[in-house]
Design an enzyme around this catalytic site. Structure first.
Site, mmCIF file in Angstrom:
data_model
loop_
_atom_site.group_PDB
_atom_site.id
_atom_site.type_symbol
_atom_site.label_atom_id
_atom_site.label_comp_id
_atom_site.label_asym_id
_atom_site.label_seq_id
_atom_site.Cartn_x
_atom_site.Cartn_y
_atom_site.Cartn_z
ATOM 1 N N CYS A 278 63.803 -20.566 -14.498
ATOM 2 C CA CYS A 278 63.051 -21.648 -15.149
ATOM 3 C C CYS A 278 63.978 -22.344 -16.130
ATOM 4 O O CYS A 278 64.429 -21.739 -17.114
ATOM 5 C CB CYS A 278 61.828 -21.093 -15.872
ATOM 6 N N ASP B 235 55.302 -36.119 -53.656
ATOM 7 C CA ASP B 235 55.828 -35.885 -52.318
ATOM 8 C C ASP B 235 57.098 -36.713 -52.148
ATOM 9 O O ASP B 235 57.083 -37.800 -51.571
ATOM 10 C CB ASP B 235 54.778 -36.279 -51.274
ATOM 11 N N GLU C 268 50.718 -30.827 -63.557
ATOM 12 C CA GLU C 268 51.506 -31.991 -63.132
ATOM 13 C C GLU C 268 51.208 -32.319 -61.674
ATOM 14 O O GLU C 268 51.072 -31.412 -60.850
ATOM 15 C CB GLU C 268 53.012 -31.693 -63.271
ATOM 16 N N TYR D 179 60.606 -33.608 -64.608
ATOM 17 C CA TYR D 179 59.594 -32.658 -65.073
ATOM 18 C C TYR D 179 60.160 -31.369 -65.672
ATOM 19 O O TYR D 179 59.383 -30.510 -66.092
ATOM 20 C CB TYR D 179 58.660 -32.290 -63.919
ATOM 21 N N CYS E 168 55.210 -17.958 -18.163
ATOM 22 C CA CYS E 168 55.839 -18.284 -16.884
ATOM 23 C C CYS E 168 56.685 -17.095 -16.459
ATOM 24 O O CYS E 168 57.455 -16.549 -17.258
ATOM 25 C CB CYS E 168 56.704 -19.535 -17.032
ATOM 26 N N CYS F 167 59.306 -24.927 -13.153
ATOM 27 C CA CYS F 167 59.970 -24.234 -12.042
ATOM 28 C C CYS F 167 59.037 -23.843 -10.910
ATOM 29 O O CYS F 167 59.491 -23.382 -9.861
ATOM 30 C CB CYS F 167 60.700 -22.996 -12.556
ATOM 31 N N LYS G 249 52.031 -33.006 -57.946
ATOM 32 C CA LYS G 249 53.160 -32.602 -57.100
ATOM 33 C C LYS G 249 53.567 -33.801 -56.246
ATOM 34 O O LYS G 249 52.960 -34.078 -55.214
ATOM 35 C CB LYS G 249 52.782 -31.409 -56.228
ATOM 36 N N LYS H 4 48.014 -26.716 -53.486
ATOM 37 C CA LYS H 4 48.066 -27.766 -52.475
ATOM 38 C C LYS H 4 46.700 -28.383 -52.249
ATOM 39 O O LYS H 4 45.664 -27.718 -52.376
ATOM 40 C CB LYS H 4 48.611 -27.212 -51.152
ATOM 41 N N CYS I 15 54.021 -22.755 -13.253
ATOM 42 C CA CYS I 15 54.849 -23.418 -14.267
ATOM 43 C C CYS I 15 55.161 -24.855 -13.829
ATOM 44 O O CYS I 15 55.632 -25.067 -12.703
ATOM 45 C CB CYS I 15 56.151 -22.638 -14.458
#
Length: 737
Positions: free
Chosen positions: A491, A119, A115, A284, A485, A470, A117, A373, A467
């Site tokens: 931060c 979405d 079948e 289904y 960091c 900070c 699939k 998939k 960073c």
């Protein structure tokens, strides 16, 4: 003029005719009458039902639009859980799936139902005595949202099943979706309606300005200067129009893709809005059935659904063996763009219902089905910039800012570059043309740089040394790819992430304290650590955007309620590296108090079964830091209670020392919750059934472990008996407060 009896007969005849014509039009795409003829039948039925209200029926075709809901959608528990599917991503995985099926069923070749699939949004419909009584979304598989009123507006969903079926109960599963053509038409309409609203605002503003100018002119004795008035209005309107057009262009009024459109439309509180959306549905499977005997194959059950008036996929087929499955997969992959609805893979299901029952389930997925998939879709775009994001532990994650492009049904403008090594490997630079992919059709990532399209003069990307939030130094973990960091709690980015984690559902579970509110609290310096959450006042919260009196009251109530927590949840909330739910339970079971845990060193922690040297080092280092201990003390001072039940020394009960196997889905607790309760009573939970197993606990769809337990004569407990056993142990004083 019809008498009441004749009117009733005519009403029922019209309903039958309209149902048949609707089914042919919406489900079979094979109309037998013109739209005008259909409209005339519908008009006649509407008028008769109005004139003879004694024949009202909520399953009449005229009742597809229900009344508006007064609040949020309500939750419903699925009588049969809506399970997920295990995924396969390539031919090897598909063949392995087939091998396991053949070995379990002891056959050389398996017949499968193949079948597409879809979405869309998973849906469950319940019919009692042929009438639709409930529609619910999948939700988390156990609990979904009641969308009955909205489902009734979908033309391909039958409101009443044929009379001759003999069904007393039927629950079917399917997918609600929006076709591509309907999706495009909806977005065009939404754009048109937005433009009309903008024009109405413009006209209203124009009238208001004109009236204001008239009043000003009257005040200055200049009532007759209409020419001056019109010039003034026109000039100010030109400025306003430019501003409004810019605002409208920046405001999204359309849906990103058909799946989002379907989900948003189905979950509307007003069924009238849902009715106005081009939703469709295909079905289904049959979850429950009473009144008739179900066919013995998946394909024949699909045929039954079609016979009952449900729309099914015309692209489904029966395949003999895995080779035919793979050919069907390839065919659907090649033709997916020609379909009017989105699919993201193919589902293989063992066709024999008897074999399905024999194979059973594992965790939350059937063994007899898998979703193969499609390969992730790829598109080309350009990198417009590279930013870095700072996570809860200071991890620096580079992100490519892209020229927006649609990939697998979603518009992508950001993609992860993972870390410094990945940027160097790709040699990704600002201005580069790149190929991006949605991994598993979900996470966008940069796959490759198209070097022959690189602009002249481009420079390699320099990973930041400090960073951006900070200004603290960024250092790389020794022997790892992650850079961090060093700012920690100074931060604000790390602070926001830490607080968001602390209040999340898997931790302290403070409902209403989402990332946006947390960000504003930190920016306004109302909180500087997690303990500050419990000191917040109503006036502080009400000063925030989108926080009124009611939302403030609800949030303060949620904060107060969260003070009573289990020790495992508290440990998860602290954000100790490598300590998730399972490790937190081990720690909670191993130490009678948090104070004792905090005093353990790396060697002592490593001696605990299930705690490795890396985790032990992480825990010891966390509690050795003074500011972490100060944070814990501050939380305790705020009233946090996390004492857990403790095992008694006697262990004199029917649970302590026993080995349990859990199989199937329990309705009142999750598998981890059941495992945790057993372990707190001194039992152990193992994964397989053997002669040493003391009890097998079964939920819905228990699978092969139940069969093995019966062969070995091991006691089997259903959920009620299992809960009774736990309650008995509790009343014996095994758990002390």
């Amino acid at each position: 003029m019809l008498n009441a009896g004749e009117a009733g007969q005519r009403i029922e005849a019209l309903r039958q005719q309209i149902r048949q014509h609707s089914h042919r039009y919406y489900s079979l795409d094979d109309p037998s009458i013109t739209d005008h003829e259909y409209d005339q039948l519908f008009k006649e039925l509407t008028e008769l039902e109005r004139d003879y209200p004694q024949y009202y029926s909520d399953s009449s075709p005229t009742q597809r639009v229900g009344s508006k809901l007064s609040g949020a959608l309500t939750e419903v528990r699925h009588a049969v859980p809506m399970l997920s599917l295990n995924n396969v991503f390539n031919e090897h995985d598909a063949r392995e799936f087939d091998r396991r099926i053949r070995e379990a069923t002891d056959v050389d070749s398996v017949e499968y139902m193949v079948e597409p699939k879809i979405d869309g949004l998973a849906i469950s419909l319940v019919y009692e005595y042929r009438k639709l009584v409930q529609g619910a979304t999948r939700g988390d598989g156990e609990m979904g949202e009641d969308v009955t009123r909205n489902v009734r507006t979908i033309r391909s969903v039958p409101l009443e099943l044929p009379q001759e079926t003999g069904l007393t109960l039927l629950e079917v599963r399917g997918e609600v979706f929006m076709g591509r053509s309907g999706f495009n038409q909806l977005n065009q309409r939404l754009i048109r309606e937005a433009a009309e609203r903008e024009q109405q605002k413009k006209d209203q503003a124009l009238r208001k300005k004109k009236n204001n100018l008239k009043n000003q002119d009257k005040a200055h004795g200049d009532e007759d200067d209409e020419c001056k008035l019109e010039v003034q209005v026109r000039d100010t309107d030109n400025i306003a129009t430019d501003s409004q057009q810019q605002s409208a262009s920046n405001k999204r009024v359309t849906y990103m893709n058909p799946r989002n459109a379907a989900a948003g439309s189905l979950r509307q509180l007003d069924p009238q809005i849902t009715s106005d959306r081009p939703l469709d549905a295909m079905f289904y499977s049959i979850a429950r059935c009473e009144g008739i005997e179900l066919p013995n194959s998946q394909s024949s059950q699909i045929a039954l659904l079609k016979q009952l008036g449900f729309k099914t996929s015309p692209d489904s087929s029966v395949a003999s063996g895995i080779d035919e499955c793979l050919r069907s997969h390839q065919s659907l992959l090649e033709n997916r763009d020609q379909m009017d609805y989105d699919i993201d893979g193919v589902v293989y299901k063992v066709n024999s219902i008897a074999d399905q029952e024999k194979l059973g389930f594992i965790t939350r997925a059937p063994r007899w089905a898998a979703a193969h998939k499609f390969p992730a879709q790829e598109r080309k775009t350009t990198i417009e910039g590279i930013d870095v994001q700072i996570g809860r532990t200071g991890a620096v994650s580079p992100v490519a800012r892209l020229a927006p492009v649609e990939v697998a049904g979603a518009v992508i403008s950001n993609a992860t570059l993972h870390n410094e090594d990945e940027i160097k490997r790709l040699d990704a630079r600002i201005g580069d043309t790149v190929i991006i992919r949605r991994a598993g059709d979900v996470i966008p990532q940069v796959v490759q740089v198209v070097l022959d399209k690189r602009p002249e003069g481009s420079l390699p990307y320099e990973f930041p040394k400090t960073c951006p939030v900070c200004g603290s130094q960024i250092v790389r973990d020794e022997g790892a790819a992650v850079s961090r960091c060093t700012g920690k709690l100074i931060c604000s980015a790390q602070l926001k992430q830490s607080i968001s984690h602390f209040v999340s559902r898997g931790a302290m579970d403070v409902e209403g304290l989402g990332p946006a509110v947390v960000s504003e609290l930190v920016d306004q310096k109302l909180v500087s650590n997690v303990a500050d959450i419990f000191q917040l006042r109503a006036d502080q919260l009400e000063s925030l955007e989108r926080m009124g009196e009611k939302s403030t009251h609800n949030l303060l109530t949620a904060i107060e309620s969260s003070k009573v927590a289990t020790l495992p949840k508290f440990l998860v909330a602290l954000g100790i590296p490598h300590v998730g739910e399972s490790m937190a339970i081990i720690l909670s079971d191993s130490f009678p108090s948090l104070t004792e845990l905090m005093e353990k060193d790396e060697v002592e922690l490593s001696s605990i079964r299930g705690i490795g040297p890396i985790v032990a080092k992480s825990i010891a280092e966390f509690f050795s830091e003074q500011r972490n201990r100060e944070t814990v003390d501050a939380l305790i001072d705020c009233g946090i209670q996390f004492e857990r039940p403790q095992l008694s020394s006697s262990g004199d009960n029917r649970v302590s020392g026993k080995k349990f196997v859990l199989t199937g889905t329990l309705s009142d607790m999750s598998r981890p919750q059941a495992k945790a309760r057993l372990e707190k009573f001194g039992a152990s939970v193992v994964s397989s059934v053997s002669n040493n197993t003391d009890y097998v606990v079964i939920g819905n769809s228990p699978g092969s472990k139940l069969d093995k337990a019966r062969k070995l004569n091991i006691p089997v407990l259903d959920e009620e008996k299992f809960k009774a056993l736990l309650n008995e142990a509790d009343s014996d004083g095994i758990l002390q407060d």
